[in-house]
Design a protein around this motif. Structure first.
Motif, PDB file in Angstrom:
ATOM      1  N   TRP A  50       0.817  -1.209   0.000  1.00 40.31           N
ATOM      2  CA  TRP A  50       0.000   0.000   0.000  1.00 40.31           C
ATOM      3  C   TRP A  50       0.848   1.256   0.000  1.00 40.31           C
ATOM      4  CZ3 TRP A  50      -4.183  -0.997   4.312  1.00 40.31           C
ATOM      5  CH2 TRP A  50      -4.872  -2.176   4.017  1.00 40.31           C
ATOM      6  N   GLN A  51       2.128   1.116   0.301  1.00 38.54           N
ATOM      7  CA  GLN A  51       3.028   2.261   0.412  1.00 38.54           C
ATOM      8  C   GLN A  51       2.977   3.088  -0.873  1.00 38.54           C
ATOM      9  OE1 GLN A  51       4.490   1.824   3.447  1.00 38.54           O
ATOM     10  NE2 GLN A  51       6.013   3.403   3.566  1.00 38.54           N
ATOM     11  N   GLY A  52       2.735   4.376  -0.739  1.00 42.23           N
ATOM     12  CA  GLY A  52       2.744   5.286  -1.878  1.00 42.23           C
ATOM     13  C   GLY A  52       1.439   5.334  -2.661  1.00 42.23           C
ATOM     14  N   LEU A  53       0.459   4.514  -2.292  1.00 44.06           N
ATOM     15  CA  LEU A  53      -0.814   4.533  -3.008  1.00 44.06           C
ATOM     16  C   LEU A  53      -1.747   5.565  -2.389  1.00 44.06           C
ATOM     17  CD1 LEU A  53      -1.594   0.704  -3.401  1.00 44.06           C
ATOM     18  CD2 LEU A  53      -0.496   2.240  -5.052  1.00 44.06           C
ATOM     19  N   TYR A  54      -2.643   6.102  -3.206  1.00 46.21           N
ATOM     20  CA  TYR A  54      -3.720   6.944  -2.703  1.00 46.21           C
ATOM     21  C   TYR A  54      -4.759   6.049  -2.033  1.00 46.21           C
ATOM     22  CZ  TYR A  54      -1.827  10.733  -5.544  1.00 46.21           C
ATOM     23  OH  TYR A  54      -1.009  11.688  -6.084  1.00 46.21           O
ATOM     24  N   ALA A  55      -5.557   6.646  -1.147  1.00 51.34           N
ATOM     25  CA  ALA A  55      -6.588   5.872  -0.435  1.00 51.34           C
ATOM     26  C   ALA A  55      -7.540   5.195  -1.420  1.00 51.34           C
ATOM     27  CB  ALA A  55      -7.349   6.777   0.531  1.00 51.34           C
ATOM     28  N   TRP A  56      -7.916   5.885  -2.495  1.00 54.51           N
ATOM     29  CA  TRP A  56      -8.844   5.291  -3.464  1.00 54.51           C
ATOM     30  C   TRP A  56      -8.214   4.082  -4.156  1.00 54.51           C
ATOM     31  CZ3 TRP A  56      -7.682   4.849  -8.602  1.00 54.51           C
ATOM     32  CH2 TRP A  56      -6.689   5.691  -9.120  1.00 54.51           C
ATOM     33  N   GLU A  57      -6.897   4.117  -4.360  1.00 55.95           N
ATOM     34  CA  GLU A  57      -6.219   2.969  -4.980  1.00 55.95           C
ATOM     35  C   GLU A  57      -6.207   1.759  -4.045  1.00 55.95           C
ATOM     36  OE1 GLU A  57      -2.804   4.634  -7.891  1.00 55.95           O
ATOM     37  OE2 GLU A  57      -2.628   5.325  -5.794  1.00 55.95           O
ATOM     38  N   ARG A  59      -8.446   1.216  -1.684  1.00 61.14           N
ATOM     39  CA  ARG A  59      -9.838   0.742  -1.661  1.00 61.14           C
ATOM     40  C   ARG A  59     -10.149  -0.131  -2.871  1.00 61.14           C
ATOM     41  NH1 ARG A  59     -11.107   5.902  -0.243  1.00 61.14           N
ATOM     42  NH2 ARG A  59     -11.859   6.363  -2.335  1.00 61.14           N
ATOM     43  N   GLU A  60      -9.645   0.278  -4.027  1.00 61.31           N
ATOM     44  CA  GLU A  60      -9.935  -0.425  -5.271  1.00 61.31           C
ATOM     45  C   GLU A  60      -9.171  -1.751  -5.373  1.00 61.31           C
ATOM     46  OE1 GLU A  60      -8.556   0.814  -9.558  1.00 61.31           O
ATOM     47  OE2 GLU A  60     -10.351   1.985  -8.999  1.00 61.31           O
ATOM     48  N   ARG A  61      -7.896  -1.757  -5.010  1.00 61.07           N
ATOM     49  CA  ARG A  61      -7.047  -2.940  -5.200  1.00 61.07           C
ATOM     50  C   ARG A  61      -7.103  -3.941  -4.041  1.00 61.07           C
ATOM     51  NH1 ARG A  61      -1.440  -0.079  -7.257  1.00 61.07           N
ATOM     52  NH2 ARG A  61      -2.426   1.322  -8.757  1.00 61.07           N
ATOM     53  N   TYR A  62      -7.367  -3.453  -2.838  1.00 62.55           N
ATOM     54  CA  TYR A  62      -7.287  -4.300  -1.635  1.00 62.55           C
ATOM     55  C   TYR A  62      -8.517  -4.116  -0.737  1.00 62.55           C
ATOM     56  CZ  TYR A  62      -2.353  -4.300  -3.012  1.00 62.55           C
ATOM     57  OH  TYR A  62      -1.170  -4.410  -3.711  1.00 62.55           O
ATOM     58  N   PRO A  63      -9.716  -4.275  -1.261  1.00 62.03           N
ATOM     59  CA  PRO A  63     -10.909  -3.981  -0.453  1.00 62.03           C
ATOM     60  C   PRO A  63     -11.033  -4.863   0.799  1.00 62.03           C
ATOM     61  CG  PRO A  63     -11.531  -5.097  -2.480  1.00 62.03           C
ATOM     62  CD  PRO A  63     -10.073  -4.753  -2.598  1.00 62.03           C
ATOM     63  N   LYS A 172     -13.246  16.000   3.500  1.00 64.84           N
ATOM     64  CA  LYS A 172     -12.817  15.187   2.365  1.00 64.84           C
ATOM     65  C   LYS A 172     -11.385  14.667   2.523  1.00 64.84           C
ATOM     66  CE  LYS A 172     -15.955  16.912  -1.179  1.00 64.84           C
ATOM     67  NZ  LYS A 172     -17.035  17.282  -0.448  1.00 64.84           N
ATOM     68  N   GLN A 173     -10.962  14.553   3.777  1.00 59.87           N
ATOM     69  CA  GLN A 173      -9.675  13.941   4.052  1.00 59.87           C
ATOM     70  C   GLN A 173      -9.886  12.432   4.081  1.00 59.87           C
ATOM     71  OE1 GLN A 173      -7.363  15.752   7.259  1.00 59.87           O
ATOM     72  NE2 GLN A 173      -9.084  17.133   7.484  1.00 59.87           N
ATOM     73  N   GLU A 174      -8.861  11.701   3.724  1.00 58.57           N
ATOM     74  CA  GLU A 174      -8.970  10.259   3.748  1.00 58.57           C
ATOM     75  C   GLU A 174      -7.772   9.664   4.463  1.00 58.57           C
ATOM     76  OE1 GLU A 174     -10.826   8.061   0.378  1.00 58.57           O
ATOM     77  OE2 GLU A 174     -10.079   9.804  -0.717  1.00 58.57           O
ATOM     78  N   ALA A 175      -8.025   8.599   5.140  1.00 57.82           N
ATOM     79  CA  ALA A 175      -6.954   7.831   5.783  1.00 57.82           C
ATOM     80  C   ALA A 175      -7.260   6.369   5.552  1.00 57.82           C
ATOM     81  CB  ALA A 175      -6.901   8.132   7.281  1.00 57.82           C
ATOM     82  N   ILE A 176      -6.199   5.598   5.478  1.00 56.88           N
ATOM     83  CA  ILE A 176      -6.444   4.160   5.334  1.00 56.88           C
ATOM     84  C   ILE A 176      -6.304   3.518   6.650  1.00 56.88           C
ATOM     85  CG2 ILE A 176      -5.795   3.859   2.955  1.00 56.88           C
ATOM     86  CD1 ILE A 176      -3.058   2.969   3.925  1.00 56.88           C
TER      87      ILE A 176
END
Length: 176
Positions: A50-57, A59-63, A172-176
């Motif tokens: 997940w390092q370096g990915l955006y939160a939406w990425e 969510r999409e790749r590793y739900p 509209k802040q996001e955190a994983i």
């Protein structure tokens, strides 16, 4: 740094990562006689794939993995990342070392990251560690924990008035 300018500080500890280190250095400029220590125990959890990915990425790749991290962090491990038990151990070992090293009235600044702060807060409150993702920690905020002989006390959590506005997840802040 400006917010802490007039506070009594006995030591500053920082994660080696750039954002935390720069924050600690900015604070230290107002406190030139205070020792600044870099400590790898304060590193953020290693997010692995997940390092370096955006939160939406993420969510999409590793739900499924993201759901487990958010709901049950104690049993999750990000793909190719650090286990929760490892960051828990290094964070609490750091806390024990610092509490043993300094007098009860010492003021120690720790410039670190989201998960480390959440662990320290949850530990102070006696929260189950699976609830840490219910805590919102704003970047550049100040949380204060007082450790006494009897109990730790959470004095403030994610205080960010010095930033000029209230931060919230609704911004509209996001955190994983």
């Amino acid at each position: 740094a400006e917010r802490l300018r007039r506070e009594q500080i006995d030591a500053i500890y920082t994660s080696p990562l750039q954002r935390a280190r720069r924050t600690a250095e900015a604070i230290a400029r107002y406190h030139p006689a205070v020792p600044l220590h870099e400590d790898p125990a304060l590193l953020e959890i290693h997010h692995g794939d997940w390092q370096g990915l955006y939160a939406w990425e993420v969510r999409e790749r590793y739900p499924d993995e993201l759901h487990e991290w958010r709901m049950f962090p104690t049993r999750s491990q990000m793909p190719n990342g650090e286990s929760f038990s490892n960051i828990l151990k290094r964070t609490l070992t750091f806390r024990e070392r610092i509490c043993a090293q300094y007098a009860a009235d010492a003021s120690i600044v720790i410039s670190t990251h989201d998960v480390v702060i959440k662990i320290l807060v949850a530990d102070a409150l006696g929260m189950h560690m699976d609830r840490i993702n219910r805590l919102w920690i704003t970047n550049a905020s100040i949380s204060v924990i007082e450790y006494t002989d009897a109990l730790p006390f959470l004095v403030s959590l994610s205080e960010a008035c010095h930033l000029g506005h209230l931060e919230s997840v609704r911004e509209k802040q996001e955190a994983i």
